[in-house]
Design a protein around this motif. Sequence first.
Motif, PDB file in Angstrom:
ATOM      1  N   ARG A  12      -7.773   6.339  -5.556  1.00 42.64           N
ATOM      2  CA  ARG A  12      -6.648   5.802  -6.326  1.00 42.64           C
ATOM      3  C   ARG A  12      -6.769   4.294  -6.412  1.00 42.64           C
ATOM      4  O   ARG A  12      -7.304   3.650  -5.510  1.00 42.64           O
ATOM      5  CB  ARG A  12      -5.322   6.091  -5.619  1.00 42.64           C
ATOM      6  CG  ARG A  12      -4.863   7.487  -5.597  1.00 42.64           C
ATOM      7  CD  ARG A  12      -3.625   7.611  -4.707  1.00 42.64           C
ATOM      8  NE  ARG A  12      -3.704   6.801  -3.500  1.00 42.64           N
ATOM      9  CZ  ARG A  12      -4.371   7.152  -2.406  1.00 42.64           C
ATOM     10  NH1 ARG A  12      -5.016   8.291  -2.353  1.00 42.64           N
ATOM     11  NH2 ARG A  12      -4.391   6.347  -1.358  1.00 42.64           N
ATOM     12  N   GLY A  14      -4.317   0.866  -7.303  1.00 43.99           N
ATOM     13  CA  GLY A  14      -3.018   0.280  -7.584  1.00 43.99           C
ATOM     14  C   GLY A  14      -3.158  -0.865  -8.569  1.00 43.99           C
ATOM     15  O   GLY A  14      -4.129  -1.623  -8.528  1.00 43.99           O
ATOM     16  N   THR A  30      -0.135   3.359 -10.305  1.00 48.42           N
ATOM     17  CA  THR A  30      -1.274   3.779  -9.498  1.00 48.42           C
ATOM     18  C   THR A  30      -1.964   4.861 -10.300  1.00 48.42           C
ATOM     19  O   THR A  30      -1.315   5.809 -10.742  1.00 48.42           O
ATOM     20  CB  THR A  30      -0.833   4.316  -8.126  1.00 48.42           C
ATOM     21  OG1 THR A  30      -0.140   3.284  -7.424  1.00 48.42           O
ATOM     22  CG2 THR A  30      -2.036   4.755  -7.304  1.00 48.42           C
ATOM     23  N   ALA A 117       0.115   6.203  -3.010  1.00 49.55           N
ATOM     24  CA  ALA A 117       0.122   5.619  -4.356  1.00 49.55           C
ATOM     25  C   ALA A 117       1.055   4.407  -4.392  1.00 49.55           C
ATOM     26  O   ALA A 117       0.722   3.381  -4.996  1.00 49.55           O
ATOM     27  CB  ALA A 117       0.557   6.662  -5.391  1.00 49.55           C
ATOM     28  N   ASP A 120      -0.615   1.500  -2.641  1.00 45.58           N
ATOM     29  CA  ASP A 120      -1.641   0.882  -3.491  1.00 45.58           C
ATOM     30  C   ASP A 120      -1.012  -0.039  -4.533  1.00 45.58           C
ATOM     31  O   ASP A 120      -1.516  -1.136  -4.794  1.00 45.58           O
ATOM     32  CB  ASP A 120      -2.483   1.953  -4.197  1.00 45.58           C
ATOM     33  CG  ASP A 120      -3.327   2.758  -3.230  1.00 45.58           C
ATOM     34  OD1 ASP A 120      -3.606   2.266  -2.125  1.00 45.58           O
ATOM     35  OD2 ASP A 120      -3.716   3.885  -3.588  1.00 45.58           O
ATOM     36  N   GLU A 121       0.082   0.391  -5.123  1.00 44.27           N
ATOM     37  CA  GLU A 121       0.757  -0.429  -6.139  1.00 44.27           C
ATOM     38  C   GLU A 121       1.364  -1.689  -5.522  1.00 44.27           C
ATOM     39  O   GLU A 121       1.260  -2.783  -6.080  1.00 44.27           O
ATOM     40  CB  GLU A 121       1.843   0.405  -6.828  1.00 44.27           C
ATOM     41  CG  GLU A 121       2.434  -0.261  -8.037  1.00 44.27           C
ATOM     42  CD  GLU A 121       3.400   0.657  -8.774  1.00 44.27           C
ATOM     43  OE1 GLU A 121       4.446   0.154  -9.221  1.00 44.27           O
ATOM     44  OE2 GLU A 121       3.117   1.873  -8.907  1.00 44.27           O
TER      45      GLU A 121
END
Length: 137
Positions: A12, A14, A30, A117, A120-121
């Motif tokens: 994944r 971000g 994400t 997720a 990550d963002e």
Amino acid sequence: MRILSIDYGKKRTGLAVTDPLQIIAGGLATVSTSELFDYLCDYIKREPVERIVIGEPRQTNGMPSENLTRVQQFVNRWRKAMPQIPIEYYDERFTSILAHRTMIDAGLHKKARQDKALVDEISATIILQDYMKSRGR
């Protein structure tokens, strides 16, 4: 024009972006890393982007992390396909730790903090905020 940041991961990735005046950084999305290139191309068709900042993965001692090779491959692909939009590296050490701290400070419950997720963002947003601070924006 906006500045976009990337917290590139194996599975994944971000993303964060500034407002058009480059005052505020906020989480964008994400996305699956396999879909990242196409996602960015679509986004750039809708929104003007001045540059991209991508987290440079390094260990705490400054040595490259195992993800650096994948990041470099993406950067090289981007530079060949989209030379009009520069992409530059920015140190991403400790962003995941800071992202978790931000989530705790925001009062998110443990289950929400396990949402990778979202981590990550938030990490991409921290990279972008730090980049903007370093540029005096």
